[in-house]
Design a protein around this motif. Sequence first.
Motif, PDB file in Angstrom:
ATOM      1  N   UNK A   1     -10.583  99.668 -56.322  1.00  0.00           N
ATOM      2  CA  UNK A   1     -11.685  98.857 -55.820  1.00  0.00           C
ATOM      3  C   UNK A   1     -11.494  98.603 -54.344  1.00  0.00           C
ATOM      4  N   UNK A   2     -12.599  98.337 -53.675  1.00  0.00           N
ATOM      5  CA  UNK A   2     -12.539  97.917 -52.280  1.00  0.00           C
ATOM      6  C   UNK A   2     -11.933  96.521 -52.229  1.00  0.00           C
ATOM      7  N   UNK A   3     -11.162  96.221 -51.176  1.00  0.00           N
ATOM      8  CA  UNK A   3     -10.538  94.887 -51.122  1.00  0.00           C
ATOM      9  C   UNK A   3     -11.525  93.736 -51.207  1.00  0.00           C
ATOM     10  N   UNK A   4     -12.768  93.951 -50.774  1.00  0.00           N
ATOM     11  CA  UNK A   4     -13.741  92.872 -50.815  1.00  0.00           C
ATOM     12  C   UNK A   4     -14.654  92.968 -52.028  1.00  0.00           C
ATOM     13  N   UNK A   5     -14.289  93.765 -53.010  1.00  0.00           N
ATOM     14  CA  UNK A   5     -15.140  93.915 -54.199  1.00  0.00           C
ATOM     15  C   UNK A   5     -15.174  92.595 -54.965  1.00  0.00           C
ATOM     16  N   UNK A   6     -16.347  92.268 -55.548  1.00  0.00           N
ATOM     17  CA  UNK A   6     -16.432  90.989 -56.291  1.00  0.00           C
ATOM     18  C   UNK A   6     -15.430  90.905 -57.431  1.00  0.00           C
ATOM     19  N   UNK A   7     -15.135  92.021 -58.101  1.00  0.00           N
ATOM     20  CA  UNK A   7     -14.189  91.970 -59.208  1.00  0.00           C
ATOM     21  C   UNK A   7     -12.796  91.537 -58.731  1.00  0.00           C
ATOM     22  N   UNK A   8     -12.399  92.067 -57.558  1.00  0.00           N
ATOM     23  CA  UNK A   8     -11.084  91.674 -57.037  1.00  0.00           C
ATOM     24  C   UNK A   8     -11.085  90.241 -56.538  1.00  0.00           C
ATOM     25  N   UNK A   9     -12.228  89.770 -56.046  1.00  0.00           N
ATOM     26  CA  UNK A   9     -12.301  88.373 -55.607  1.00  0.00           C
ATOM     27  C   UNK A   9     -12.120  87.435 -56.800  1.00  0.00           C
ATOM     28  N   UNK A  10     -12.689  87.812 -57.953  1.00  0.00           N
ATOM     29  CA  UNK A  10     -12.481  86.986 -59.142  1.00  0.00           C
ATOM     30  C   UNK A  10     -11.003  86.999 -59.532  1.00  0.00           C
ATOM     31  N   UNK A  11     -10.385  88.171 -59.447  1.00  0.00           N
ATOM     32  CA  UNK A  11      -8.951  88.253 -59.785  1.00  0.00           C
ATOM     33  C   UNK A  11      -8.116  87.440 -58.804  1.00  0.00           C
ATOM     34  N   UNK A  12      -8.475  87.487 -57.513  1.00  0.00           N
ATOM     35  CA  UNK A  12      -7.747  86.677 -56.531  1.00  0.00           C
ATOM     36  C   UNK A  12      -7.868  85.196 -56.847  1.00  0.00           C
ATOM     37  N   UNK A  13      -9.111  84.773 -57.162  1.00  0.00           N
ATOM     38  CA  UNK A  13      -9.302  83.356 -57.481  1.00  0.00           C
ATOM     39  C   UNK A  13      -8.506  82.984 -58.741  1.00  0.00           C
ATOM     40  N   UNK A  14      -8.481  83.859 -59.734  1.00  0.00           N
ATOM     41  CA  UNK A  14      -7.714  83.575 -60.953  1.00  0.00           C
ATOM     42  C   UNK A  14      -6.216  83.470 -60.644  1.00  0.00           C
ATOM     43  N   UNK A  15      -5.694  84.386 -59.795  1.00  0.00           N
ATOM     44  CA  UNK A  15      -4.269  84.331 -59.462  1.00  0.00           C
ATOM     45  C   UNK A  15      -3.932  83.074 -58.674  1.00  0.00           C
ATOM     46  N   UNK A  16      -4.850  82.674 -57.745  1.00  0.00           N
ATOM     47  CA  UNK A  16      -4.596  81.433 -56.994  1.00  0.00           C
ATOM     48  C   UNK A  16      -4.555  80.229 -57.928  1.00  0.00           C
ATOM     49  N   UNK A  17      -5.474  80.165 -58.841  1.00  0.00           N
ATOM     50  CA  UNK A  17      -5.474  79.051 -59.790  1.00  0.00           C
ATOM     51  C   UNK A  17      -4.231  79.076 -60.674  1.00  0.00           C
ATOM     52  N   UNK A  18      -3.797  80.267 -61.057  1.00  0.00           N
ATOM     53  CA  UNK A  18      -2.600  80.363 -61.893  1.00  0.00           C
ATOM     54  C   UNK A  18      -1.360  79.892 -61.128  1.00  0.00           C
ATOM     55  N   UNK A  19      -1.259  80.226 -59.828  1.00  0.00           N
ATOM     56  CA  UNK A  19      -0.083  79.845 -59.055  1.00  0.00           C
ATOM     57  C   UNK A  19       0.023  78.341 -58.867  1.00  0.00           C
ATOM     58  N   UNK A  20      -1.119  77.633 -58.837  1.00  0.00           N
ATOM     59  CA  UNK A  20      -1.094  76.178 -58.653  1.00  0.00           C
ATOM     60  C   UNK A  20      -1.295  75.457 -59.984  1.00  0.00           C
ATOM     61  N   UNK A  21      -1.051  76.159 -61.107  1.00  0.00           N
ATOM     62  CA  UNK A  21      -1.007  75.558 -62.435  1.00  0.00           C
ATOM     63  C   UNK A  21      -2.371  75.049 -62.920  1.00  0.00           C
ATOM     64  N   UNK A  22      -3.470  75.624 -62.393  1.00  0.00           N
ATOM     65  CA  UNK A  22      -4.810  75.287 -62.893  1.00  0.00           C
ATOM     66  C   UNK A  22      -5.163  76.358 -63.922  1.00  0.00           C
TER      67      UNK A  22
END
Length: 1463
Positions: free
Chosen positions: A402-423
């Motif tokens: 995927x392109x780095x700015x693809x919406x699918x990767x943005x969702x994965x980034x948001x999920x990983x950020x939430x996982x790292x801060x225990x949300x």
Amino acid sequence: MAQCVQSVQEFIQDSFVPMVAVLCSEDAEKITRKNNLNFSELLRPFCRLTSEGHMRDPNNQVQVVKNLRISVNNVVTRPSVPTSGVHSPAQRRLLSEVVSASQPAEGGVANFITAGDYDLNISATTPWFEAYRESFLQSMPASDHEFLNHYLACLLVVSSSEAVPVEQFLKLSQEQHKIQHNGEYTNPKWFIPNTLKYYVLLHDMSQGDEQRADSVYEDMKQRYGSQGCYLLKINSRTAAAGTDEQIPDPWSQYLNKSSLQTALLLNTVPSNPEAISVNSLDNTHPLQLETAIDMPGSLDSLRSVAAETKTTTVYTGVAAGTSHGACLTLNDHNRLRLFIQEFTFRGLLPHIEKNIRQLNDQLVSRKGLSRSLFSVTKKLFGGGKVPEKSIAELKNTSGLLYHPEAPELQIRKMADLCFLVQHYELAYSCYHMAKKDFLSDQAMLYAAGALEMAAVSAFLQGGAPRPYPAHYMDTAIQTYRDVCKNKVLAERCALFSAEVLKSQAKYSDAATLLIKMTSEDSDLCSALLLEQAAHCFINMRNPMVRKFAFHMILAGHRFSKAGQKRHALRCYCQAMQVYKGKGWSLAEDHINFTIGRQSFTLRQPENAVLAFRHILTNDSQQTATQQGAFLREYLYVYRVALPQLPLPCINSSATRVYFGHERRLAEGEKQAATHVSLDQEFDQDLAAVWQDLEEQVVAAANRGVVPSTFYPTQCCLNSQTDNLHFPLAVVEEPIIVEVVFRNPLKVPLVLSDLSLLWKFTLKDFSRPQPQDIMVGDAVTITNEKEAIAPRTVQKDGIITTEVIPEFFMSPEETRVARLKLLPRQTGQLTILGLVYNLASTSSTGDSTINSPSATAGTSVRGRQDLEIQGPRLNQSKEEKTSVSHGPDRRLDPTITPPMPLLEVFFLQFPTALLCGEIRKAYVEFCNVSHVPLCGLRVASTHPDFFTFGSSSLATPLTPLSPTSFENCSAYKTLATPPGATPGSVTAVTLVSAADFGSGGGGVFGTGGKRVAEMPLGEGTLTPGESTQLPLWLRGPDQEGVHEINFLFYYEGAEKGGKIRWGDHRVLRHTVFICASRSLSVRATACRSNTLPEEEGRNGSMLVFVDVENINTSEAGVREFHIAQVSSSSKQWRLHKCINPAENKAVPLPSPPKPSLPPFFPFPRFPSSISFPLPFLSAILSLTLLSSIVFPSPSSSPLLFFSSSPQIISSTTPCADFFFRRCQPSESWRPLIAVETQGRHSRSQGAGPGGGAEDITGVVRKCNEVDLDIIVLWKAFVVEDNKQVILEGQLHVALQTIGKEACSLRQKEEAQEMVLLKFKPELPPPMTRPSMEQLSHLIKTNLHYPESHSHSFVQKSLCMVPVILTLSNCSLAQVDAIIDLRHKTTSPESLEVHGSFTWLGQTQYKLQLRAQEVMRLPLRAGFLHAGVYNLGTPRVFAKLADQGAMCETSQQTATPALIIINST
């Protein structure tokens, strides 16, 4: 699975943490290098936050972040490593090193499980698996399909010593931007384009300018904002001062892991040949038993393995002993901890919160969704689900990018950020949404990652919002492994899922998952997973024991293929607990065979021998070919050592060890000392007596102090002796080992060429031994090789080993064998066991050793080790709750340099004596060694039984050639001076008890009577020399059989002091003496109220002596004669002797007229005789005060009376036995203190200071008598038709006036049983003196004419002067009242004596000082002639300082009669 240190939640949280990069300037690196650390290593121990953080989600709800840990690493721009889905060789070596370095700890926590008939001991933890898991997760490279291990922020660190720190910050910022956005750098990977840059100004407190640093920091806050910069101050002390204070080192536990991962990144991990997988694709079945033809571990392989040197090198990357943080103080630690907290709470978390909001806004705007993802969760996931395609139907689209700015990767980034801060709730929603998008695009790698993290997020959510979706994990594992061909990610996913299932007690599902993950790609990984699956089976509610054992065998097989020999052996040993003794013969053979091979490879021959023995001794069902292979392995192992023979049985604990030569037999009339031998039974009480004797004689030889290194001599060691110390043996003196054999069979056994096995370490005790000597530096010699072939040349130059040619044992017989070793050199000896040829005989029990058939059977040469278990330890709490044993070193003697060896012989030593009989014997001392001896002393349990004489008083020694004792007196006599009055005191001699304490004057304090020093010629006894000394014996005072122990002590002429307790030797001797009755002497002392004026003013006493013949015609005694009576006292002297032959009464005031015959003939039993002896006080006598001078505190004058010839009782042996007589044999141990406090304290209390004692002691001293009577007698005995004269002496100790003392020692009555009392008794009340004691304070005496003539015609009143003498008998002031008004009212007394009147004052009140004598003049008035009794005055007395005490009437004097004649 086995228990882990971390919980599942902690393990998963620590596996995915926010990543932070570090870029440092050169000056900043120099500051941190002072502590042997770079900046990222400096922060690593403080990267876990101890306080909670807070942030807001896109819905503006507060989210709490607990126990957060961040990962700080230096930026490494290495070339991109393609993710092939399998471990690289460097990663394999790393993981193998980690597992090999982690072994089970000795004494670790064990897990005891009982399942049915099985009692299993299983490791409670598996730290090697946890170490593998942690290294595996850290070694995973960053991937493009997930962002969890991408860097979120970058720390830019500049030193405050820079000329322009802002320029350095700008350079580092540009460098970070170049690394992230330049296409040539593909590593490291960054989470988002706008990476957080946090500016850190590092200040060195030991060198930098703090004011300048504060100024620069203020400028930074203006430029970057207070939220984006920080001033960090470290190095508060110099490295030179770092040694003064102990600061904890929290970096060590992190640096090894960091160094391993750094080496992995640089591909520099060294290879370990033992840990690399050998033939990992080998398809050998783990239960296949290899033959000698095709097995890879055949005999040739075993030889090659045994020849190799196995070394395990664990790469740590950190120099051993390097200190870290030497310039940091505890305040610096707190500053680092505070810096991490400030950076996380004020920089990192706000940055993550802002990016989550931005990503949420972008996703909402791009997707055309509502304002928040929370508002559309129900719409997205609550409706009907789109049917997903199965994995088999999907195409292999794992290469889709995927392109780095693809919406699918943005969702994965948001999920990983939430996982790292225990949300985890929001993370789960995002992962679920991304999963659908990836599946629709058939991006299977991305979809598998989303499924994996969605399952983990669902598990980590607080409370119970939804069950754990195990099917997500199964789908992800299958996708990784089958579609994406990525075994590494599949293994990671399986590790997480197995931990989750284990935490939910789903052990069966976890075991199934782990077994499914095994493959032929990695033996190490498969072995670890199979072992964890086996633990899952055993931890079920109903343990599956056989599945546990089966999978442990599979794990051991894979460990062996991976080169992990120790782990393989451990797995097989744990599985053996299940199969042993259950009838699984083939499986048991396979396990024993593998254990034997692995043990031999790991240099454990004992375990290998034990395992191979089980294969051959059990009923085997193997084929002939396989049994041949087993036998070849077995024989090869036994090549290196003698085999352990099972017969005969040896009772190791009953083994006895004797050090020294065997006792030499008596020669002619000489009786040898008994000493110690193997034929004697051990007596614990007698051993304690010998130890006490040795302590006393050692203290006497060391000026009254027992050395701290003293250890009692033990010549014979057994199971009851103290064997905690290394025993001492002397070079050129034999060591005899007694071994108890038992033949359990009903057929005879023949042992031939029986000898001892030993190993010996040479040591030269003439040179000082360094404390830190290495074991390898000492030369160790053993006779094991020579013992294999007994006909070869033995090592007789080191130790001569005795060989018993043949030792026959009858069926079921228990027999003792005594084997001898003769050490030739000094060192440390260890007796290992026995070696012999074992053969069976064809005879059934009637064969003998010399029979032809005794050795007809097959002979096998082997060995048996002597393994003696020490005593159980039971001192501390840990020892009481566990079963632990101390050492038993009876078979580990230390061979010392040559020492002297003494032999003692007794001549004319009697076996029977009369009570008090004096007999003369002789002792011969022989030095049979090659070393001179000196310091010869003797101690005994009966010191009053013998004496060697006193050389200090110039006692003439008896000639060395002994003659018969018949008619030869043992006493020294002296002719009576001419003109001496018979019955008077003939001589007074001053002697000291110290002169008779021991021969030669060697005295040990007040206990010197128990330790006597032998008067050798020049003080030494040269090698081969012998000397003979006279010995006087005195029969015990109590009849019966007496056991008397002698302990002879001697030393070497040159005391080295190089070995503990090895400077002296002892020789024991025990005799039994039968004592028969002789005479009984009883004596009573009473005060005398009359005294000649010339004899002094105070202190006269009359002693009545009663002698009785109590002999019952034993030993042919005809009659006894009293030869002499002597006395000894510090306070009294003998005045006169009143003839006992006179029956008529003799007035006490007049001196005795008859003479005392030289002997008192006593008729045969039961006759007795009595006679009085008057004594005068020697201390208060003016006439003797100048002549009674005591040379020492223990000196006493000896006074004696007799006719010609005179026995000198102040010389040997009379004085020796007298000064020894006050030590009872039954209580000889504590008598030193008793004698000191008894006899000597009385002599010291006789001075003026005695008035300071308490009232009871003062009154008691009025009645004390310190007087000893010595009665010397002769007995006429008929032996062999000729008359023999026996001599003896008896002692009577008078202690109290009016109390009878006897020469016979009373038998101790058995103490009555006393009830056990748990409450402490009240202290006894203060005892007050009795009225009887108080009535002896003052002694009265009347001086008057015996008759007086008066003319009553001329003068009607007759006045007679009378002097009343008052003597204060106490040592304190006494108030006295004399009452003259008392008159006799008895009619009988009036008829006899008549009445008279005292003239003048009728009552007197006086005060007498201590020991004062006062004369009071009185006048008596008579009206007519007659006989009158003047003893009417009454005397009352009390102690002056006792005001509350009433006066006590004193004892009145005897009737004082006066005759009044009328003229």
